[in-house]
Design an enzyme around this catalytic site. Structure first.
Site, PDB file in Angstrom:
ATOM      1  N   LYS A 160      94.558   9.120  45.382  1.00  0.00           N
ATOM      2  CA  LYS A 160      95.253   7.833  45.383  1.00  0.00           C
ATOM      3  C   LYS A 160      94.680   6.948  44.281  1.00  0.00           C
ATOM      4  O   LYS A 160      93.472   6.853  44.113  1.00  0.00           O
ATOM      5  CB  LYS A 160      95.086   7.153  46.744  1.00  0.00           C
ATOM      6  CG  LYS A 160      95.961   5.928  46.913  1.00  0.00           C
ATOM      7  CD  LYS A 160      95.854   5.374  48.326  1.00  0.00           C
ATOM      8  CE  LYS A 160      96.761   4.177  48.514  1.00  0.00           C
ATOM      9  NZ  LYS A 160      96.673   3.641  49.894  1.00  0.00           N
ATOM     10  N   HIS A 222      97.186  11.651  58.859  1.00  0.00           N
ATOM     11  CA  HIS A 222      96.175  10.623  58.574  1.00  0.00           C
ATOM     12  C   HIS A 222      95.222  10.401  59.754  1.00  0.00           C
ATOM     13  O   HIS A 222      94.113   9.887  59.564  1.00  0.00           O
ATOM     14  CB  HIS A 222      96.860   9.308  58.189  1.00  0.00           C
ATOM     15  CG  HIS A 222      96.229   8.649  57.008  1.00  0.00           C
ATOM     16  ND1 HIS A 222      96.228   9.206  55.739  1.00  0.00           N
ATOM     17  CD2 HIS A 222      95.549   7.480  56.889  1.00  0.00           C
ATOM     18  CE1 HIS A 222      95.600   8.407  54.907  1.00  0.00           C
ATOM     19  NE2 HIS A 222      95.161   7.350  55.584  1.00  0.00           N
ATOM     20  N   ARG A 225      92.074  12.226  59.022  1.00  0.00           N
ATOM     21  CA  ARG A 225      91.244  11.502  58.040  1.00  0.00           C
ATOM     22  C   ARG A 225      90.506  10.349  58.744  1.00  0.00           C
ATOM     23  O   ARG A 225      89.316  10.132  58.517  1.00  0.00           O
ATOM     24  CB  ARG A 225      92.136  10.979  56.915  1.00  0.00           C
ATOM     25  CG  ARG A 225      91.421  10.125  55.865  1.00  0.00           C
ATOM     26  CD  ARG A 225      92.415   9.819  54.739  1.00  0.00           C
ATOM     27  NE  ARG A 225      92.028   8.692  53.909  1.00  0.00           N
ATOM     28  CZ  ARG A 225      91.234   8.772  52.841  1.00  0.00           C
ATOM     29  NH1 ARG A 225      90.721   9.943  52.499  1.00  0.00           N
ATOM     30  NH2 ARG A 225      90.952   7.710  52.130  1.00  0.00           N
ATOM     31  N   HIS A 248      87.621   5.160  48.736  1.00  0.00           N
ATOM     32  CA  HIS A 248      87.982   3.743  48.822  1.00  0.00           C
ATOM     33  C   HIS A 248      87.286   2.966  47.697  1.00  0.00           C
ATOM     34  O   HIS A 248      86.075   3.083  47.526  1.00  0.00           O
ATOM     35  CB  HIS A 248      87.540   3.146  50.160  1.00  0.00           C
ATOM     36  CG  HIS A 248      88.331   3.630  51.328  1.00  0.00           C
ATOM     37  ND1 HIS A 248      87.901   3.533  52.635  1.00  0.00           N
ATOM     38  CD2 HIS A 248      89.569   4.200  51.397  1.00  0.00           C
ATOM     39  CE1 HIS A 248      88.807   4.029  53.450  1.00  0.00           C
ATOM     40  NE2 HIS A 248      89.833   4.443  52.721  1.00  0.00           N
ATOM     41  N   TYR A 257      86.689   1.132  60.079  1.00  0.00           N
ATOM     42  CA  TYR A 257      86.239   2.172  60.999  1.00  0.00           C
ATOM     43  C   TYR A 257      85.093   1.699  61.891  1.00  0.00           C
ATOM     44  O   TYR A 257      84.820   2.310  62.926  1.00  0.00           O
ATOM     45  CB  TYR A 257      85.846   3.433  60.226  1.00  0.00           C
ATOM     46  CG  TYR A 257      87.025   4.056  59.517  1.00  0.00           C
ATOM     47  CD1 TYR A 257      88.045   4.663  60.244  1.00  0.00           C
ATOM     48  CD2 TYR A 257      87.155   3.991  58.133  1.00  0.00           C
ATOM     49  CE1 TYR A 257      89.158   5.204  59.616  1.00  0.00           C
ATOM     50  CE2 TYR A 257      88.258   4.526  57.493  1.00  0.00           C
ATOM     51  CZ  TYR A 257      89.250   5.124  58.235  1.00  0.00           C
ATOM     52  OH  TYR A 257      90.354   5.645  57.607  1.00  0.00           O
TER      53      TYR A 257
END
Length: 275
Positions: A160, A222, A225, A248, A257
């Protein structure tokens, strides 16, 4: 030039500038579609390409907050880059992004998911997504040369944001991969192949959907993940390491998280237990 031709010209300009800026195919497709819908609305309503028209258009949409924000981003880009009429959130307000806690699976559920199939490829899909924290697109783009078995490292090429990174390969997964390699003849350089080349998103989603039904839980890619990140956090892994593994750019994205991890909560006693 009539209105239809002008709109088509705008859309072509939009597509070209997106390509020049290196946007992903998915982003280009979304921007093109969203702006086309807006221009169709303008043609039918007779409104001018001004801020009030944007407000009127957005008010006609019945979408989730995140979908609305994508519409907004598409129009903001179009007005700034093509029409040269940039606007701000003060000019055209937009709802704040929803802070939804990530959905994840327990370690027991993931174990059941893996044991729910005898198909080696399907096992690999679950294990790769979970053990390496991959996004769906990264899984599909994974090539055999991207795996370093000596160092237990997996290379993500152009993830990404078109960023490269490295993540983990588990010992458990390594044995399955070598077994999978020995039993298959490959036509492409990708790890996962379909009938016509690279495996598709729909195929992975269908595999996980079917496995989820077997264990009585809805599963999407996802979630694995999310589970990877949360379980690492639960085991005491530094959040900065998790940030790098997930790719990230901003630590605040990874910090979500901490809201679903049990690491700190497990050490807290309810006041009821002290009565």
């Amino acid at each position: 030039m009539d209105y239809t031709d002008l709109n088509q010209k705008h859309l072509e300009e939009l597509k070209n500038i997106c390509i020049l800026k290196g946007f992903s195919k998915q982003t280009i497709k979304a921007y093109y579609y969203n702006v086309k819908r807006f221009l169709d609305f303008i043609a039918k309503s007779g409104l001018n390409l001004e801020n009030n028209a944007i407000k009127s258009y957005l008010l006609t949409l019945n979408l989730s907050v995140n979908s609305m924000r994508l519409q907004y981003a598409s129009l903001r880009f179009f007005f700034a880059e093509i029409l040269k009429k940039p606007f701000t959130t003060a000019d055209v307000p937009i709802k704040k992004k929803e802070k939804i806690l990530p959905k994840l699976l327990s370690k027991e559920q993931i174990k059941k998911l893996i044991e729910a199939t005898d198909n080696l490829k399907h096992k690999l899909i679950v294990k790769l997504l979970y053990s390496s924290g991959l996004r769906l697109g990264e899984l599909l783009n994974l090539k055999r040369k991207d795996l370093d078995f000596e160092r237990n490292i997996l290379y993500i090429r152009k993830g990404k944001g078109k960023k490269d990174r490295i993540t983990l390969i588990s010992e458990n997964l390594k044995l399955d991969l070598l077994n999978y390699y020995s039993k298959n003849t490959f036509k492409t350089e990708y790890i996962l192949e379909g009938r016509n080349g690279k495996y598709t998103k729909k195929s992975v989603q269908k595999v996980l959907d079917n496995l989820g039904k077997k264990i009585g839980t809805k599963v999407h890619p996802h979630m694995l993940r999310h589970s990877f990140a949360t379980h690492l956090l639960d085991s005491g892994t530094d959040i900065r390491h998790i940030q790098k593994l997930l790719g990230h750019s901003d630590i605040s994205t990874t910090e979500i998280y901490t809201h679903v991890s049990n690491k700190d909560l497990s050490n807290i006693r309810s006041p009821l237990d002290n009565i």
